[in-house]
Write a protein that holds these residues in place. Structure first.
Motif, PDB file in Angstrom:
ATOM      1  N   THR A 135       0.888   2.262  -6.559  1.00 45.48           N
ATOM      2  CA  THR A 135       2.167   1.708  -7.220  1.00 45.48           C
ATOM      3  C   THR A 135       2.833   0.082  -6.405  1.00 45.48           C
ATOM      4  N   ILE A 190       9.696   7.451  -7.373  1.00 46.30           N
ATOM      5  CA  ILE A 190       9.860   7.396  -8.717  1.00 46.30           C
ATOM      6  C   ILE A 190      11.735   6.911  -9.154  1.00 46.30           C
ATOM      7  N   GLN A 193      14.414   6.227  -5.706  1.00 43.50           N
ATOM      8  CA  GLN A 193      13.989   4.554  -5.355  1.00 43.50           C
ATOM      9  C   GLN A 193      14.522   4.896  -3.950  1.00 43.50           C
ATOM     10  N   GLU A 252      15.134  -5.788  -9.725  1.00 47.37           N
ATOM     11  CA  GLU A 252      13.788  -5.497  -9.647  1.00 47.37           C
ATOM     12  C   GLU A 252      12.274  -7.285  -8.948  1.00 47.37           C
ATOM     13  N   HIS A 258       9.321  -1.202 -11.734  1.00 42.94           N
ATOM     14  CA  HIS A 258       9.204  -0.065 -11.495  1.00 42.94           C
ATOM     15  C   HIS A 258       9.355   0.858 -12.605  1.00 42.94           C
TER      16      HIS A 258
END
Length: 361
Positions: A135, A190, A193, A252, A258
């Motif tokens: 990730t 995903i 959150q 972010e 993401h």
């Protein structure tokens, strides 16, 4: 979520008892409870648990629910279509995730001794050609897994179950262990959150009752320390120039984007789990230029609180164009964007000595 994997179910009942009996007596537990919303779900698959007639260390008919579905293969998948019938238990969890701003969770299993971290599935852009799937938050996930495993005297040895798993120090990337489609930890990260890891807590899935005390002793410190990690990083609210909180604003870190962008909730709140360091936060509102702000996460968390950083956007008046409810990220395979190729780079595991919300599944 697997009815025949019983140790986690019992440990969470022990955890509930420990928290409520220690509140007001143990300063550490009292601070944790006073600063943290803690949600505990001892069993996601009660029908599977009740279906076990002949307990077995390796497989029993209680793994699946009463409709014979494996619930950890039943969630939408970001990497490929998961054409299965969504089960009531799965649907209930997905709806639950919409009701709270969950930040951190752990999903308890049995049959191995390891802390596994996302992704469980993947594509070349996430590193599958290198037999892993990482990730954008791989540094945080490795830290979270290590936080748990390092405090479990058996798990931290690695591969105590003799199943030839490459899990030094008791942690492993889910995909590098074995790929799976429709798992809950990938879905939570995903679409909800919420950072989730999978904890495999016993070589034997359904051990004898007299073993439960030793399992609690091995996992007690790990569970408590893991819960504290929900206070990593930075949190705050996003406001317009008139101090109105703004929902659905994308917040972010610039180099940790993401695939379903992380957004503020209906109160304008955001939460980002980050290790100590310097970060540039990108705040994006539709129709406006991105707003950048720098944050420095200190080496030590601030007494059961992430760094508080409210963001005041230079806009006049409330942004009426922002919808009240969070727009859903499409429930379709998403992770095929070349811009995410950076996550295939090896990440350094940062070991630190050393919430808002946390729940266990």
């Amino acid at each position: 979520m697997h009815g025949d994997e019983t140790v986690g179910r019992e440990l969470l009942l022990h955890l509930i008892e420990y928290l409520v009996t220690s509140d007001g007596k143990d300063p550490e537990i009292t601070k944790l409870i006073n600063s943290t919303r803690i949600h505990i779900m001892p069993s996601m698959n009660p029908d599977g648990f009740e279906a076990v007639k002949k307990p077995d260390c390796y497989y029993s008919n209680g793994r699946e629910n009463s409709n014979d579905y494996d619930l950890n293969r039943n969630f939408p998948d970001a990497f490929e279509f998961n054409n299965v019938s969504t089960q009531p238990e799965t649907r209930a969890v997905m709806e639950w995730l919409k009701t709270e701003t969950f930040v951190l969770s752990a999903n308890l299993h049995g049959g191995a001794l390891v802390a596994s971290y996302p992704f469980d599935n993947g594509v070349p852009a996430t590193g599958t050609l290198h037999f892993r799937s990482l990730t954008p938050d791989d540094d945080v996930f490795q830290y979270l897994a290590h936080t748990y495993a390092s405090r479990n005297p058996v798990m931290k040895k690695g591969d105590e179950c003799k199943n030839k798993m490459n899990s030094p120090s008791g942690i492993i990337n889910g995909y590098s262990w074995y790929p799976l489609k429709g798992g809950m930890q990938d879905y939570n990260y995903i679409w909800a959150q919420c950072f989730e890891i999978t904890l495999e807590l016993s070589c034997c899935k359904y051990p004898r009752a007299e073993k439960l005390t030793s399992f609690w002793n091995d996992n007690k410190a790990s569970l408590i320390e893991y819960m504290k990690q929900v206070h990593l990083g930075v949190k705050g609210q996003v406001f317009d120039q008139n101090k109105n909180p703004l929902p659905n604003v994308i917040v972010e870190v610039e180099d940790k984007r993401h695939i379903c962008p992380y957004r503020t909730n209906k109160f304008g709140e955001y939460y980002l789990l980050l290790l100590p360091g310097s970060y540039m936060i990108n705040v994006t509102v539709p129709g406006h230029n991105p707003y950048l702000t720098k944050v420095i996460i200190p080496e030590k968390s601030q007494n059961f609180s992430a760094l508080k950083k409210d963001i005041l956007l230079p806009f006049r008046g409330q942004l009426d164009s922002i919808p009240v409810s969070n727009p859903s990220c499409p429930i379709i395979p998403l992770y095929n964007l070349p811009s995410h190729s950076a996550v295939t780079k090896s990440s350094l595991l940062v070991i630190l000595v050393n919430l808002f919300h946390i729940f266990f599944k």
